[in-house]
Design a protein around this motif. Sequence first.
Motif, PDB file in Angstrom:
ATOM      1  N   LEU A 239      31.292  15.895  56.496  1.00 36.29           N
ATOM      2  CA  LEU A 239      30.493  15.588  55.469  1.00 36.29           C
ATOM      3  C   LEU A 239      29.922  14.324  55.917  1.00 36.29           C
ATOM      4  N   LYS A 240      30.758  13.336  56.465  1.00 37.56           N
ATOM      5  CA  LYS A 240      30.356  12.004  57.076  1.00 37.56           C
ATOM      6  C   LYS A 240      29.496  12.068  58.050  1.00 37.56           C
ATOM      7  N   ASP A 241      29.682  13.039  58.944  1.00 37.08           N
ATOM      8  CA  ASP A 241      28.631  13.245  59.966  1.00 37.08           C
ATOM      9  C   ASP A 241      27.170  13.675  59.597  1.00 37.08           C
ATOM     10  N   THR A 242      27.275  14.735  58.654  1.00 37.58           N
ATOM     11  CA  THR A 242      26.034  15.117  57.982  1.00 37.58           C
ATOM     12  C   THR A 242      25.413  14.061  57.232  1.00 37.58           C
ATOM     13  N   SER A 243      26.135  13.230  56.535  1.00 43.95           N
ATOM     14  CA  SER A 243      25.331  12.029  55.742  1.00 43.95           C
ATOM     15  C   SER A 243      24.809  10.994  56.622  1.00 43.95           C
ATOM     16  N   LYS A 244      24.859  11.153  58.021  1.00 43.31           N
ATOM     17  CA  LYS A 244      24.252  10.103  58.931  1.00 43.31           C
ATOM     18  C   LYS A 244      22.750  10.533  59.110  1.00 43.31           C
TER      19      LYS A 244
END
Length: 299
Positions: A239-244
Amino acid sequence: MNNKKGLSISLIFKAQSLNYGEGIGNVSELKKLTRGDGSIYTFASRQALRYDIVRLANKMYGWNLEVVDKSKGTVQFKEKLTIEDSEEMDLFGYMKTVKNDNSSIRSATVRLSNAISLEDYKSDMEFLNNKGLADRIEEFPNLANIEQHLSYYTYTITIDLEKVGIDDTIEISNEEKAKRITQLLDIVKILNREIRGREENLSPVFVIGGMYNINSPFYLGRIKLTGQKGEFSIDTEILKDTSKLTIGENSIYEDTNIGIIKNTFKNEDEIKEAFDGKVTNIEEFFENLKEDVTKYYES
């Protein structure tokens, strides 16, 4: 209007045995997908989700369902009806066939993905019979087997807010556009499914997303669970990587929020830390999203 014209949310809910296929003999088979590693996942089709959304919309808000007939040989939406007459036709699209191949088609402004299980299927079966009824007339019962699967499921909704309520020369009021989308969000928040004598709860225990500059299912396929000893965690790193991901100069993180039911997932604190100040309960998430939708159509 502001430029946040794409609404996208990905949800998790917990339910059991949501969608059956054709079956073989006296065995009822769940709809399933097989991955390359051999894992099998069950799913509820987007058509099944749409059916229950529209069913609840009619029950809760009186959406018009008297919109189909078979006057042209196939079941389809009535030719004379428009998106002014039907919220369903507006949000989920339609095709009307006419002579000389001059068909009328409207693409859906609301797109649903299949709801796919986050836990793989282990071939659980349930043996059934109607002994209670058969005993009343001293007959042998009929036998049946049905596949069963209790799991968390995930699906994604994307909405092109710019195209809601507009069809060729027809355009409904902005107030009505906002009303239709906020009603839809209320339905998704408390969604359920009636199947085989059960009423399954499809209300989300987790939801991530928001309103963005473009209409895209950013978190579709980005939700993964890990489970151990009866406790489940959401893979926060994905989720964190997608949010970038960025749209222009801004990352989607800025417009992303999360709603969660407390004490559902083991790593709830980790999620709150990764999305600091962006995590609320489910009710607050949907209320904030409805406010954003209303502001979009007011601007």
